[in-house]
Design a protein around this motif. Structure first.
Motif, PDB file in Angstrom:
ATOM      1  N   SER A  68      42.863 -23.303 -16.233  1.00  0.00           N
ATOM      2  CA  SER A  68      41.611 -22.840 -16.531  1.00  0.00           C
ATOM      3  C   SER A  68      40.617 -23.639 -15.209  1.00  0.00           C
ATOM      4  O   SER A  68      39.228 -23.622 -15.466  1.00  0.00           O
ATOM      5  CB  SER A  68      41.101 -23.272 -17.726  1.00  0.00           C
ATOM      6  OG  SER A  68      40.703 -24.569 -17.982  1.00  0.00           O
ATOM      7  N   LEU A  86      34.746 -20.079 -24.321  1.00  0.00           N
ATOM      8  CA  LEU A  86      35.017 -18.609 -24.117  1.00  0.00           C
ATOM      9  C   LEU A  86      36.494 -18.430 -23.954  1.00  0.00           C
ATOM     10  O   LEU A  86      36.968 -17.097 -23.999  1.00  0.00           O
ATOM     11  CB  LEU A  86      34.157 -18.114 -22.892  1.00  0.00           C
ATOM     12  CG  LEU A  86      32.719 -17.812 -23.503  1.00  0.00           C
ATOM     13  CD1 LEU A  86      31.961 -17.734 -21.875  1.00  0.00           C
ATOM     14  CD2 LEU A  86      32.735 -16.606 -24.228  1.00  0.00           C
ATOM     15  N   ILE A 138      29.694 -12.775 -12.063  1.00  0.00           N
ATOM     16  CA  ILE A 138      29.660 -13.592 -13.022  1.00  0.00           C
ATOM     17  C   ILE A 138      30.704 -14.776 -12.988  1.00  0.00           C
ATOM     18  O   ILE A 138      30.687 -15.798 -13.803  1.00  0.00           O
ATOM     19  CB  ILE A 138      29.935 -12.937 -14.508  1.00  0.00           C
ATOM     20  CG1 ILE A 138      31.151 -12.288 -14.506  1.00  0.00           C
ATOM     21  CG2 ILE A 138      28.795 -11.967 -14.654  1.00  0.00           C
ATOM     22  CD1 ILE A 138      31.467 -11.468 -15.753  1.00  0.00           C
ATOM     23  N   ALA A 175      31.823 -17.615 -11.532  1.00  0.00           N
ATOM     24  CA  ALA A 175      31.337 -18.706 -10.251  1.00  0.00           C
ATOM     25  C   ALA A 175      32.519 -19.642 -10.706  1.00  0.00           C
ATOM     26  O   ALA A 175      32.627 -20.613 -11.317  1.00  0.00           O
ATOM     27  CB  ALA A 175      30.032 -19.080 -10.659  1.00  0.00           C
ATOM     28  N   PHE A 176      33.495 -19.597  -9.968  1.00  0.00           N
ATOM     29  CA  PHE A 176      34.697 -20.447  -9.957  1.00  0.00           C
ATOM     30  C   PHE A 176      35.023 -21.203  -8.516  1.00  0.00           C
ATOM     31  O   PHE A 176      35.418 -20.709  -7.707  1.00  0.00           O
ATOM     32  CB  PHE A 176      36.067 -19.628 -10.465  1.00  0.00           C
ATOM     33  CG  PHE A 176      37.157 -20.228 -10.692  1.00  0.00           C
ATOM     34  CD1 PHE A 176      38.247 -20.066 -10.112  1.00  0.00           C
ATOM     35  CD2 PHE A 176      37.205 -21.413 -11.807  1.00  0.00           C
ATOM     36  CE1 PHE A 176      39.583 -20.697 -10.415  1.00  0.00           C
ATOM     37  CE2 PHE A 176      38.329 -21.735 -12.027  1.00  0.00           C
ATOM     38  CZ  PHE A 176      39.362 -21.654 -11.468  1.00  0.00           C
ATOM     39  N   LYS A 198      25.435 -17.239 -15.241  1.00  0.00           N
ATOM     40  CA  LYS A 198      26.902 -18.038 -14.735  1.00  0.00           C
ATOM     41  C   LYS A 198      27.096 -19.136 -15.407  1.00  0.00           C
ATOM     42  O   LYS A 198      26.232 -19.816 -15.676  1.00  0.00           O
ATOM     43  CB  LYS A 198      26.850 -18.242 -13.365  1.00  0.00           C
ATOM     44  CG  LYS A 198      26.677 -16.998 -12.269  1.00  0.00           C
ATOM     45  CD  LYS A 198      26.932 -17.366 -10.920  1.00  0.00           C
ATOM     46  CE  LYS A 198      26.063 -16.755 -10.069  1.00  0.00           C
ATOM     47  NZ  LYS A 198      26.602 -16.917  -8.429  1.00  0.00           N
ATOM     48  N   CYS A 199      28.392 -19.401 -15.798  1.00  0.00           N
ATOM     49  CA  CYS A 199      28.769 -20.811 -16.001  1.00  0.00           C
ATOM     50  C   CYS A 199      28.844 -21.903 -15.125  1.00  0.00           C
ATOM     51  O   CYS A 199      28.871 -21.289 -13.867  1.00  0.00           O
ATOM     52  CB  CYS A 199      30.184 -20.665 -16.692  1.00  0.00           C
ATOM     53  SG  CYS A 199      30.083 -20.488 -18.600  1.00  0.00           S
ATOM     54  N   SER A 251      30.286 -24.347 -12.605  1.00  0.00           N
ATOM     55  CA  SER A 251      31.244 -24.221 -11.703  1.00  0.00           C
ATOM     56  C   SER A 251      32.409 -24.706 -12.347  1.00  0.00           C
ATOM     57  O   SER A 251      33.328 -24.060 -11.912  1.00  0.00           O
ATOM     58  CB  SER A 251      30.990 -24.633 -10.262  1.00  0.00           C
ATOM     59  OG  SER A 251      30.787 -26.141 -10.435  1.00  0.00           O
ATOM     60  N   LYS A 252      32.306 -25.762 -12.934  1.00  0.00           N
ATOM     61  CA  LYS A 252      33.910 -26.112 -13.427  1.00  0.00           C
ATOM     62  C   LYS A 252      34.553 -25.422 -14.641  1.00  0.00           C
ATOM     63  O   LYS A 252      35.489 -25.820 -14.735  1.00  0.00           O
ATOM     64  CB  LYS A 252      33.720 -27.875 -14.051  1.00  0.00           C
ATOM     65  CG  LYS A 252      32.872 -27.989 -15.197  1.00  0.00           C
ATOM     66  CD  LYS A 252      32.750 -29.488 -15.433  1.00  0.00           C
ATOM     67  CE  LYS A 252      31.841 -29.634 -16.707  1.00  0.00           C
ATOM     68  NZ  LYS A 252      31.520 -31.205 -16.952  1.00  0.00           N
ATOM     69  N   TYR A 253      33.634 -24.543 -15.127  1.00  0.00           N
ATOM     70  CA  TYR A 253      34.213 -23.659 -16.089  1.00  0.00           C
ATOM     71  C   TYR A 253      34.769 -22.681 -15.175  1.00  0.00           C
ATOM     72  O   TYR A 253      34.151 -22.073 -14.211  1.00  0.00           O
ATOM     73  CB  TYR A 253      33.083 -23.283 -17.193  1.00  0.00           C
ATOM     74  CG  TYR A 253      32.938 -24.534 -18.053  1.00  0.00           C
ATOM     75  CD1 TYR A 253      31.936 -25.070 -18.437  1.00  0.00           C
ATOM     76  CD2 TYR A 253      34.119 -25.202 -18.725  1.00  0.00           C
ATOM     77  CE1 TYR A 253      31.477 -25.805 -19.090  1.00  0.00           C
ATOM     78  CE2 TYR A 253      33.879 -26.325 -19.455  1.00  0.00           C
ATOM     79  CZ  TYR A 253      32.648 -26.552 -19.433  1.00  0.00           C
ATOM     80  OH  TYR A 253      32.491 -27.904 -20.756  1.00  0.00           O
ATOM     81  N   LYS A 254      35.358 -21.794 -15.963  1.00  0.00           N
ATOM     82  CA  LYS A 254      36.000 -20.544 -15.125  1.00  0.00           C
ATOM     83  C   LYS A 254      35.446 -19.357 -15.425  1.00  0.00           C
ATOM     84  O   LYS A 254      35.117 -18.738 -14.321  1.00  0.00           O
ATOM     85  CB  LYS A 254      37.434 -20.324 -15.780  1.00  0.00           C
ATOM     86  CG  LYS A 254      38.398 -19.444 -15.030  1.00  0.00           C
ATOM     87  CD  LYS A 254      39.625 -19.130 -14.998  1.00  0.00           C
ATOM     88  CE  LYS A 254      40.131 -18.252 -13.999  1.00  0.00           C
ATOM     89  NZ  LYS A 254      41.626 -17.734 -14.293  1.00  0.00           N
ATOM     90  N   THR A 255      34.943 -18.877 -16.436  1.00  0.00           N
ATOM     91  CA  THR A 255      34.222 -17.489 -16.392  1.00  0.00           C
ATOM     92  C   THR A 255      32.843 -17.679 -17.351  1.00  0.00           C
ATOM     93  O   THR A 255      32.828 -18.533 -18.086  1.00  0.00           O
ATOM     94  CB  THR A 255      34.914 -16.562 -17.226  1.00  0.00           C
ATOM     95  OG1 THR A 255      35.326 -17.123 -18.693  1.00  0.00           O
ATOM     96  CG2 THR A 255      36.249 -16.385 -16.387  1.00  0.00           C
ATOM     97  N   ALA A 256      32.055 -16.755 -17.177  1.00  0.00           N
ATOM     98  CA  ALA A 256      30.944 -16.677 -17.902  1.00  0.00           C
ATOM     99  C   ALA A 256      30.655 -15.112 -18.495  1.00  0.00           C
ATOM    100  O   ALA A 256      31.154 -14.290 -17.995  1.00  0.00           O
ATOM    101  CB  ALA A 256      29.633 -16.703 -17.217  1.00  0.00           C
TER     102      ALA A 256
END
Lengths: 111, 726, 137
Positions: free
Chosen positions: B89, B162, B300, B302-303, C122-123, C125-130
């Motif tokens: 993740s 999530l 959406i 933003a990784f 947007k989440c 940046s350290k999280y993967k998805t929003a």
């Protein structure tokens, strides 16, 4: 680095080195280019057989007219025969080389 | 142990460098043993990366927060299953997983072609190792999963709620497998071009790799859509988001390749086209990986920061440049004098299908990268929305479904017009019958959906006819009963019938898409207890609120501290249909600004909508809720709790939440609901399963005995009769 | 007509069709798109009646719920310019102050009114998805 980690890392490196260096000690004979040609012809042969089976299936399912099927079938047959002939020729060549080598004690030329 | 991991990573890079050197040296100097050593370097790399992966995985399972990655994405309250999956993740972990999967698939591919395609495989090994080395270098220098902090933090930030959903856990490894599997045909394509051996042997092997890539990538895409639909609070499954598109584009290219490869196998044609497709698919796969990790497009997802962008752009540029150079410089070997026998043949249909698929890919590419394109062209970044995508992809999808119905019926090489007319009778009838039924049911306003349903009927009709006829033929020939004959038919022609099955699956999938988008009823009402709303023929009534509080250390499914929801009673024409219980889960937060262990902190994390749905083949009824926490009384409870609950007694914070929950139950505010009735949506998932099953059948090898026995006999017979004729 | 000529004609027709379609595609993309702007760019160039895709961060202490309506301000990622937005529709779960958002707005008089359900958050940046915007089909 803890001693355990160091030991494991060394073991890992040694294992991989052994795996990778294995083939290097064997002095293999170089493969003649004939080998690659043979493999390609065999692949073509398999593809041609599949082609023939497809055509047969199509015909059985009534997708070809009789005339078309005869045309296609004979084309495929002659193409298959051609491939088989070329395979045979190459195989004969290989046998001759092997016999010559066994008799003369010379390694076969490779290029 | 972190040092073992980083040591392994560095050693992995060394192995890559060695493998590349050994493979290239071996193939250029015709030295088998160096080629073999290079191949084994790939196996060795897989082993090294596996060790590194085990180190980080164990750190996650043991909650070792000394590892920065573990501290960032896991916590003591994250359930074990999700902790294990939290590895991928984060940026760092996912780079490692990418490289590991890539090395595993590369090892498998090289093992399967052992002894064959010596030169091509050697170059392919070098290229695969180069890719692995790239990702490993990124991990080492930009995002190292083995970075540690000392002293160890006591607790981790926790996995984003999530992601606490099974499909979301399997989705990344599936997508990575899909992407890394796309690199394998790319490497073999490049290898074949370098070695000037773009021939039957190459295409047969590469097609199987491509099929595996297509399968995994497709499953990954569908799982992502499933997650989006079942877990997120918006009720849709596809949004033309850049990251969704990024996975779809290589998949479309692979689909095209799978079809045109068959033409090359049979006729030796389209070598330039096939090489280009396979190289483009691999490039798009890397581009997709890049899109998710850099912030270059407003998505959406933003990784990861922009730091990874530059290396990727260089890699992609290199891939494109090398691909173009190789195809152009090898064009002599790639040219073929063969032509199509007839425009009226399966080959033609495949070519059309290729054009449509590439066209589709171009549309999606254009729309996805439009912000960058427009910025370059006009200086102003602009983006196109989902309606623009729909406008072009819907007609193309219709053509695709039509072609997938025509393909199975038409013969290879040359179909006779008379026979085709006869063979199309049933499928066309099926389509017309569907049309009449739909018109009678009053479905007249949605043209595209209507056409799609008819075309799907056409496709399903044509494949059914093929199976029926084939079974009958085989049954007559062998005397077997129809079910056995059918199994035998499919078993001996897996590529053909697996492909047909996939076509049926695609048709069903698009039926689901058409039904659920064209005929959806949606509403976002604000309902108070006792009120109801009519939507799509159903009546939904807000019966009563629900609330629950879970202790922070409860290893329950999702770990939500507070869960507020509703009970909805769904009825149709007065008769009870189902009960839906949507809720919103509030999670512990790690953000600064709110004192830890305070009441507000306990619910300040990203809330997650727990949607519920009632699903059957005819329709889905879907509900989500957004409870109103802004009510003054509730806010007062939270504020009071923040002020009075001592920080060092977290259990007392839960008491405040319990009071909050009780207040919510006693005096519920009107809550905002998101309600949908979506006809036929389930067919998307059913169709996807059938597509995958077809792919598996096509991928499974035909028993050698079947091929051998039939072909040798047939060939001998043919040869003899052919020679006799001559 | 000999086969080679037929093939050339077919190829020409096919290529022309492709060019025409590509042209249509490219043209509509420019006309159907909304400019992506930051708050400072929006202030500088906003024309009433045009839609813009506004990206930026939610300004601290600017979030207010009023029944159906959500008022908040969007500020430049790096800078102080901020734009007040009036939004109705679905609010994605991760929405809060400090988060990066994308929302389609239109200038009406002095206010910026958002298109319904166009808000994406947007989440970090350290999280993967929003979650995506809550746009129904």
């Amino acid at each position: 680095m803890s001693p355990l980690a160091a030991a494991l890392l060394i073991m890992l490196i040694a294992t991989v080195a052994a795996i990778v260096a294995g083939p290097l000690s064997v002095l293999k004979r170089r493969q003649p280019p004939r080998h690659a040609m043979l493999a390609e012809l065999e692949a073509q042969r398999e593809a041609k057989y599949r082609d023939i089976r497809d055509a047969e299936l199509d015909h059985e399912m009534g997708k070809h007219s009789e005339q078309d099927y005869e045309e296609i079938a004979s084309t495929l047959r002659s193409e298959a025969v051609e491939i088989l002939n070329r395979i045979e020729a190459l195989q004969r060549e290989g046998e001759e080389e092997a016999r010559a080598e066994a008799a003369g004690g010379e390694p076969p030329s490779t290029r | 142990m972190a040092s073992l991991g980083s040591g392994a990573l560095i050693f992995a890079l060394v192995v890559c460098a060695y493998g590349i050197g050994a493979s290239v040296y071996g193939v250029r100097n015709d030295e088998d043993r160096w080629i073999e050593s290079g191949r084994r370097a790939v196996y060795g790399l897989a082993l090294v990366l596996l060790v590194a992966f085990i180190v980080i995985e164990v750190a996650f399972l043991k909650n070792d927060y000394g590892f920065n990655t573990v501290a960032d994405t896991s916590s003591a309250t994250t359930p074990l299953f999700y902790r294990a999956a939290a590895v991928w993740s984060s940026q760092e972990g996912s780079l490692l997983v990418w490289a590991l999967l890539s090395s595993l698939w590369s090892s498998l591919a090289l093992f399967l072609v052992k002894g064959k395609m010596r030169e091509v495989a050697a170059y392919a090994a070098a290229i695969l190792l180069a890719f692995d080395g790239f990702f490993i270098a990124l991990a080492i220098f930009y995002a190292n999963p083995f970075n540690t902090t000392s002293p160890k933090p006591l607790e981790g930030a926790g996995l984003d709620p999530l992601l606490r959903f099974p499909a979301m856990i399997i989705h990344p490894p599936m997508i990575y497998s899909g992407y890394t599997l796309c690199i394998v045909p790319f490497a073999f394509g490049m290898g074949a071009l370098i070695a000037r051996r773009v021939d039957t042997e190459w295409i047969t092997a590469t097609r199987r790799f491509a099929l595996a890539a297509w399968l995994f990538l497709g499953v990954g895409i569908v799982l992502g859509a499933l997650w989006s639909y079942s877990e997120l609070g918006w009720g849709g499954y596809w949004e033309w988001d850049p990251v969704e598109n990024a996975a779809l584009m290589p998949w479309l290219m692979m689909t095209a390749f799978l079809h045109s490869a068959m033409i090359q196998e049979k006729r030796g044609m389209l070598k330039v086209w096939n090489s280009s497709l396979v190289l483009a698919a691999g490039t798009l796969a890397i581009t997709g990986t890049f899109l998710v990790r850099s912030g270059v497009l407003s998505s959406i997802h933003a990784f990861g920061g922009a730091t990874l962008g530059v290396p990727f752009v260089i890699l992609i540029g290199l891939m494109i440049a090398c691909s173009i150079y190789l195809v152009v410089s090898r064009r002599e070997q790639l040219s073929s004098s063969h032509r199509l026998d007839s425009l009226f043949s399966r080959e033609s249909v495949f070519l059309l299908n290729n054009i449509v698929l590439v066209g589709l890919c171009f549309v999606i590419f254009w729309g996805t990268f439009f912000p960058l394109i427009s910025e370059m062209a006009t200086g102003q970044a602009a983006s196109v929305g989902a309606p623009w995508f729909d406008r072009y992809t819907v007609p193309l999808a219709l053509i695709l479904v039509l072609l997938s119905g025509i393909g199975p019926v038409i013969a290879w090489r040359k179909a006779s017009v008379a026979n085709v007319k006869r063979n199309f009778a049933t499928p066309v009838l099926a389509a017309l019958a569907t049309l009449i039924v739909l018109l009678a049911l009053g479905v007249t306003s949605k043209l595209f959906a209507l056409v799609m349903f008819c075309l799907a009927a056409f496709t399903i009709g044509s494949v059914t006819q093929e199976l029926w006829r084939g079974t009958r033929v085989r049954s007559n020939a062998t005397g077997q009963v129809p079910p056995r004959a059918l199994l035998g038919l499919v078993g001996r022609n897996r590529r053909r019938y697996g492909g047909y099955m996939t076509h049926v699956g695609i048709a069903m999938l698009f039926v689901g898409v058409a039904g659920s988008s064209s005929f959806m009823h949606a509403a976002e009402p604000r309902l108070s207890v006792g009120k109801s709303i009519d939507i799509g023929g159903y009546r939904m009534k807000y019966i009563r609120p629900t609330a629950s509080v879970t202790a922070k250390n409860d290893a329950a499914e999702t770990g939500a501290t507070l869960d507020l929801g509703a009970v909805l009673r769904v009825s149709k024409k007065g008769r009870y249909v189902t009960t839906l219980r949507p809720s919103e889960g509030y999670y512990d937060s790690d953000e600064a600004g709110v004192p830890p262990e305070s009441v507000g902190h306990l619910i300040a994390g990203t809330p997650v909508s727990h949607v519920t749905l009632s699903s059957n083949p005819l329709r889905n009824v879907w509900a989500a809720i957004e409870p109103d926490l802004q009510a003054p009384k509730l806010q007062r409870i939270i504020a009071a709790g923040n002020k009075t609950i001592p920080i060092d007694k977290p259990e007392d914070g839960m008491i405040a939440l319990a009071v909050l929950a009780r207040e919510y139950l006693a005096h519920p505010q009107a809550a905002k609901f998101n309600l949908r009735v979506q006809p036929l949506l389930m067919w998307i998932w059913i169709g996807a399963i059938i597509v995958a099953a077809g792919g598996l059948i096509a991928l499974s090898p035909t028993p050698r005995t079947v091929v051998r026995r039939v072909s040798v006999r047939a060939a001998r017979r043919r040869a003899e009769s052919g020679l006799a004729r001559a | 007509m000999n086969p080679a000529r037929k093939r050339t004609i077919r190829l020409t027709v096919a290529l022309s069709a492709a060019v025409v379609l590509a042209g249509a595609l490219i043209y509509t993309s420019f006309s159907a798109s909304d400019p992506t702007v930051s708050p400072s760019q929006l202030i500088a160039q906003a024309v009433p009646g045009r839609h813009y895709e506004l990206t930026g961060k939610v300004l601290a202490h600017s979030v207010r719920h009023e029944g159906e309506v959500l008022d908040f301000s969007v500020k430049d990622r790096a800078g102080e310019a901020a734009v007040p937005v009036r939004y109705t529709g679905e609010v994605p779960d991760p929405f809060k102050e400090g988060r990066e958002v994308v929302v389609t707005v239109e200038k009406q008089d002095d206010k910026y009114v958002a298109e319904r359900n166009s808000l994406i958050t947007k989440c970090p940046s350290k999280y993967k998805t929003a979650p995506p915007k809550g746009k129904p089909y």
